[in-house]
Every structure is written in structure tokens, then in C-alpha cells.
Design a protein around this motif. Sequence first.
Motif, PDB file in Angstrom:
ATOM      1  N   GLU A   1       0.849  -1.196   0.000  1.00  0.00           N
ATOM      2  CA  GLU A   1       0.000   0.000   0.000  1.00  0.00           C
ATOM      3  C   GLU A   1       0.881   1.241   0.000  1.00  0.00           C
ATOM      4  N   LEU A   2       0.579   2.159  -0.878  1.00  0.00           N
ATOM      5  CA  LEU A   2       1.318   3.425  -0.913  1.00  0.00           C
ATOM      6  C   LEU A   2       0.335   4.574  -0.811  1.00  0.00           C
ATOM      7  N   ASP A   3       0.847   5.729  -0.381  1.00  0.00           N
ATOM      8  CA  ASP A   3       0.027   6.943  -0.400  1.00  0.00           C
ATOM      9  C   ASP A   3       0.203   7.641  -1.752  1.00  0.00           C
ATOM     10  N   TYR A   4      -0.903   8.009  -2.352  1.00  0.00           N
ATOM     11  CA  TYR A   4      -0.865   8.709  -3.642  1.00  0.00           C
ATOM     12  C   TYR A   4      -1.548  10.058  -3.495  1.00  0.00           C
ATOM     13  N   ARG A   5      -0.967  11.060  -4.143  1.00  0.00           N
ATOM     14  CA  ARG A   5      -1.609  12.368  -4.176  1.00  0.00           C
ATOM     15  C   ARG A   5      -2.313  12.529  -5.529  1.00  0.00           C
ATOM     16  N   LEU A   6      -3.586  12.894  -5.465  1.00  0.00           N
ATOM     17  CA  LEU A   6      -4.358  13.101  -6.689  1.00  0.00           C
ATOM     18  C   LEU A   6      -4.762  14.562  -6.765  1.00  0.00           C
ATOM     19  N   ARG A   7      -4.407  15.214  -7.854  1.00  0.00           N
ATOM     20  CA  ARG A   7      -4.930  16.564  -8.087  1.00  0.00           C
ATOM     21  C   ARG A   7      -6.068  16.417  -9.084  1.00  0.00           C
ATOM     22  N   VAL A   8      -7.188  16.958  -8.710  1.00  0.00           N
ATOM     23  CA  VAL A   8      -8.404  16.751  -9.510  1.00  0.00           C
ATOM     24  C   VAL A   8      -9.128  18.076  -9.710  1.00  0.00           C
ATOM     25  N   SER A   9     -10.107  18.057 -10.587  1.00  0.00           N
ATOM     26  CA  SER A   9     -10.850  19.307 -10.842  1.00  0.00           C
ATOM     27  C   SER A   9     -11.819  19.624  -9.704  1.00  0.00           C
ATOM     28  N   ASN A  10     -12.190  18.596  -8.952  1.00  0.00           N
ATOM     29  CA  ASN A  10     -13.121  18.839  -7.849  1.00  0.00           C
ATOM     30  C   ASN A  10     -12.807  17.866  -6.704  1.00  0.00           C
ATOM     31  N   ALA A  11     -12.064  18.380  -5.712  1.00  0.00           N
ATOM     32  CA  ALA A  11     -11.588  17.504  -4.641  1.00  0.00           C
ATOM     33  C   ALA A  11     -12.735  16.947  -3.810  1.00  0.00           C
ATOM     34  N   ALA A  12     -13.771  17.763  -3.592  1.00  0.00           N
ATOM     35  CA  ALA A  12     -14.894  17.307  -2.757  1.00  0.00           C
ATOM     36  C   ALA A  12     -15.577  16.110  -3.420  1.00  0.00           C
TER      37      ALA A  12
ATOM     38  N   MET B   1     -14.674   3.243  -0.674  1.00  0.00           N
ATOM     39  CA  MET B   1     -14.289   2.291  -1.728  1.00  0.00           C
ATOM     40  C   MET B   1     -13.399   1.198  -1.146  1.00  0.00           C
ATOM     41  N   PRO B   2     -13.647  -0.079  -1.510  1.00  0.00           N
ATOM     42  CA  PRO B   2     -12.821  -1.151  -0.950  1.00  0.00           C
ATOM     43  C   PRO B   2     -11.343  -0.947  -1.283  1.00  0.00           C
ATOM     44  N   GLY B   3     -10.484  -1.093  -0.289  1.00  0.00           N
ATOM     45  CA  GLY B   3      -9.031  -1.021  -0.508  1.00  0.00           C
ATOM     46  C   GLY B   3      -8.477   0.382  -0.603  1.00  0.00           C
ATOM     47  N   ILE B   4      -9.352   1.387  -0.439  1.00  0.00           N
ATOM     48  CA  ILE B   4      -8.891   2.779  -0.517  1.00  0.00           C
ATOM     49  C   ILE B   4      -9.175   3.471   0.811  1.00  0.00           C
ATOM     50  N   HIS B   5      -8.164   4.137   1.328  1.00  0.00           N
ATOM     51  CA  HIS B   5      -8.340   4.900   2.563  1.00  0.00           C
ATOM     52  C   HIS B   5      -7.938   6.341   2.289  1.00  0.00           C
ATOM     53  N   ILE B   6      -8.812   7.268   2.640  1.00  0.00           N
ATOM     54  CA  ILE B   6      -8.452   8.683   2.478  1.00  0.00           C
ATOM     55  C   ILE B   6      -7.524   9.074   3.618  1.00  0.00           C
ATOM     56  N   VAL B   7      -6.392   9.673   3.273  1.00  0.00           N
ATOM     57  CA  VAL B   7      -5.417  10.072   4.295  1.00  0.00           C
ATOM     58  C   VAL B   7      -5.696  11.525   4.659  1.00  0.00           C
ATOM     59  N   GLU B   8      -6.133  11.704   5.887  1.00  0.00           N
ATOM     60  CA  GLU B   8      -6.478  13.063   6.323  1.00  0.00           C
ATOM     61  C   GLU B   8      -5.243  13.752   6.893  1.00  0.00           C
ATOM     62  N   GLY B   9      -5.211  15.064   6.744  1.00  0.00           N
ATOM     63  CA  GLY B   9      -4.155  15.860   7.384  1.00  0.00           C
ATOM     64  C   GLY B   9      -2.769  15.557   6.851  1.00  0.00           C
TER      65      GLY B   9
ATOM     66  N   ARG C   1      -4.637   6.161   0.285  1.00  0.00           N
ATOM     67  CA  ARG C   1      -3.715   5.034   0.471  1.00  0.00           C
ATOM     68  C   ARG C   1      -4.346   3.787  -0.112  1.00  0.00           C
ATOM     69  N   GLY C   2      -3.563   3.043  -0.878  1.00  0.00           N
ATOM     70  CA  GLY C   2      -4.103   1.804  -1.424  1.00  0.00           C
ATOM     71  C   GLY C   2      -3.066   1.064  -2.250  1.00  0.00           C
ATOM     72  N   LYS C   3      -3.422  -0.160  -2.650  1.00  0.00           N
ATOM     73  CA  LYS C   3      -2.551  -0.930  -3.536  1.00  0.00           C
ATOM     74  C   LYS C   3      -2.850  -0.525  -4.976  1.00  0.00           C
ATOM     75  N   VAL C   4      -1.997  -0.972  -5.876  1.00  0.00           N
ATOM     76  CA  VAL C   4      -2.115  -0.550  -7.270  1.00  0.00           C
ATOM     77  C   VAL C   4      -3.492  -0.885  -7.850  1.00  0.00           C
TER      78      VAL C   4
ATOM     79  N   VAL D   1      -9.241   5.452 -10.034  1.00  0.00           N
ATOM     80  CA  VAL D   1      -9.051   6.358 -11.183  1.00  0.00           C
ATOM     81  C   VAL D   1     -10.208   6.195 -12.169  1.00  0.00           C
ATOM     82  N   ALA D   2     -10.586   4.948 -12.443  1.00  0.00           N
ATOM     83  CA  ALA D   2     -11.683   4.702 -13.380  1.00  0.00           C
ATOM     84  C   ALA D   2     -12.971   5.352 -12.871  1.00  0.00           C
TER      85      ALA D   2
END
Length: 368
Positions: A227-238, A247-255, A270-273, A280-281
Motif C-alpha cells: 500500500e502506498l500513499d498517492y496524491r491526486l490533483r483533480v478538478s473537484n476535490a470534494a 471504496m474497498p481497498g482505498i483509505h483517504i489520508v487526512e491531514g 492510500r491503497g494498492k495498485v 481512477v476509473a
Amino acid sequence: MDTSVAVRGSGITKTFGDVVALDHVDVSIARGQIHGLVGPNGAGKTTLLGLLLGLAVADQGTLEIFGAPVGRTLAAPDGVSGFVDGPGLYPTLTAKQNLAALVALRHRDAPSTGVDEALHEVGLTEVADDKVRGFSLGMRQRLGLAAALLTKPRLLVLDEPANGLDPAGKKHVHGVLNRLVAGGATVILSSHRMDDLEALCSEVTILSTGRVVFSGPLHKLSDENRELDYRLRVSNAADARTVADGMPGIHIVEGSDAVARADAEAIVVRGKVAAMDELVARIVRADIALRELAPVVSPLEAAFLALTEQTDGEASVPASGQSAGRSPDQHSDAAVKPSAGQSADPIPGQPTDTAVKPSTDQPQEAAR
Ligand SMILES: Nc1ncnc2c1ncn2[C@@H]1O[C@H](COP(=O)(O)OP(=O)(O)OP(=O)(O)O)[C@@H](O)[C@H]1O
């Protein structure tokens, strides 16, 4: 003799008093590549590089360079040059005079052979006639590299060559090293800069408290099951947060610092590939633009941290010290071994035919 191997070490041990700098190190480094040496402070990197440069002799084990056993005398092995702890230079001489002095020690009849070319190669032509005393750290590093290049090495050994280099200088030095390797040479360098290593190296060896905890191709560090932490820049973070939430296998990393450093339109998850692929999909299906997706720490850095996990001060345990690495079964198919032990002294200021010790303001009998 295996002609694809530049360096082969087996059971290399080096102690300084009761400190074990290298503890039964086995290493095999392919020819014609840039090989990175990485590890926490005191892991034994400089000690190992010093052995390759003939600045010190191992207490135990065997070391071969291009198939030839490294001798028991303090002399640079044939075809090897480089430096540890910064290049030794004469501060009162100009850059050109420094290099000419080195060449003169080898070829008394033609003291300037190759000097201009070497200065040009490292981008120091314009300051060729300036005294080294006024050089910045980065310029000294480049001059040390030029000194090493003078011998047209088959194996170039560099201890933290990017120290003090600005981004342009770093790019230039990367170019020099890549050209060298394209010409058939082998480069072994240590660095604390994971981005440099990832940009330059095909393979890395990770040392921890004197032992090899990983040695192999960089891609083998990209463990899809970690599991790695990934940063996503998106058009609408909310909206992206809503998609990721639950979502299964995905954890939002706060702070996360990585969010604070980015912008309001970024989230860290945070999640696996495989889980990231699905996230992303879903984000794209929700009509949210994905503008950037990158691991918060690179695979090399993540592996480095995982493999060399240690508490403060653990890097200086004596010979009887505890293992600091993970066990082999925690890793993939690369050459992973448990870590332990600890380290000691590269030989005190022993300039050899090609290698140079500390870059103090004291003239060294430099990079010949
Ligand atoms: N000449 C020496 N005398 C005594 N101990 C030494 C000597 N050289 C190195 N050591 C010790 O050996 C260990 C390994 O040192 P080394 O310089 O090889 O580590 P390193 O991985 O290069 O560290 P750094 O990233 O801080 O440069 C350290 O504990 C260091 O204190």
C-alpha cells in the motif's frame, strides 16, 4: 570469468575497532550501468566505495573488479577512479592547474593531456583559470568529477556526487554519467537523493547497518502489493473524496503534509495498485478531471524506509548490534537479506592513484 559483471564481492567484512562497517556483504554489480548505493547515515556506503577505490582493505571476504581480485595493498585497482567524502583539490591552484598537476604525476612528458576536454565535459571551461579556493561546493564536485574522468575510468566510483549541485549542475552531471555509461563504463555512486537514483540507476543496493538488505533492479522495488500513499490533483476535490470514500481497498489520508503542500484540489489516498486503478476509473466516470497522480514517496523511498526502518541511534550499534532490516520473506524476488551490524572507518586520508579523500582546504595528493 563472467564478463557481464563489473564488481563482485563476497562476504566482505570491514571493522573499525568494535564497529562493524560492513558485515558479510555480498554484492554483484553489472557492467555498463549506473548502480546506486543507498542507506541511512553510517550504513557503510562510503566504506564499501573506499574498498573499491583501494583506499582501504577488507578484513574478510573477496572483492573482484572486472574479474581481477582486489589486492591487499592500498592502491586504486586498474581502471578505477573516483572519490569519497568529496574530491581532494589544491585550493590555491586554478581548476586547470589542479587537473594538470594530476596528469603531470602520471605523464610527466605531457602534463596537459585531456585537461581541457575534462573541464569542458563537466562544464567548467569558463572558470578554468579561477582558483579553486573560490569555488562553490558544486563546482568542486564537478572538478572532482573532471579529475576522475582524466583517467578514462572503466569503473567510476562516486560518493554523493550531487552534493551541492544546483538543478542545472545536477542535470549536467547526470549527462556526463550517462555518456560515460553509453561508452561502456560502469558507474557506482552513493546518494541520499532518491530522485537522483531513480533518474540515473538501473539497479540499486540498499545497505543498512553494514548489511545488504536489497540489491537488484529498481523495478523490483515497485511492489504492487504494498500500500502506498498517492496524491491526486483533480478538478473537484470534494467530489473525488466522495467517490473514494468507502471504496474497498482505498483509505483517504487526512491531514497529510502532501495535501497541505499541494492545493485545495488535491486529496491523498492510500491503497494498492489495483485499488488505485479502480479509483481512477471511477473518478473519470464521475466526470472529474484527474490532473496529477503520483506516489507521495517514490517506490525507492518507500522500500528504503521499509527496509532500513530503525530507531534513533540504531545506525551506530557496535558489532554485536541488532538487525535493523526486515526479514527476507517480507520482500519480492530481488536479493533481499536481513540487515544488522554496524560500521567504521574509511582509510584516513589516503589518496591513491585515482581516488581522493576529504575535500578540506588542505591540498590532497588528489585525484590522480
Ligand atoms: N575511519 C573510521 N574510523 C572509525 N569508524 C569509522 C571510520 N569510517 C567509518 N566509520 C564508521 O563506520 C560506519 C559506516 O560509515 P560509512 O562512512 O561507511 O557510512 P555511510 O553509509 O557512508 O554514511 P553517510 O551516509 O553518513 O555518509 C559508521 O558507523 C562510521 O562511524
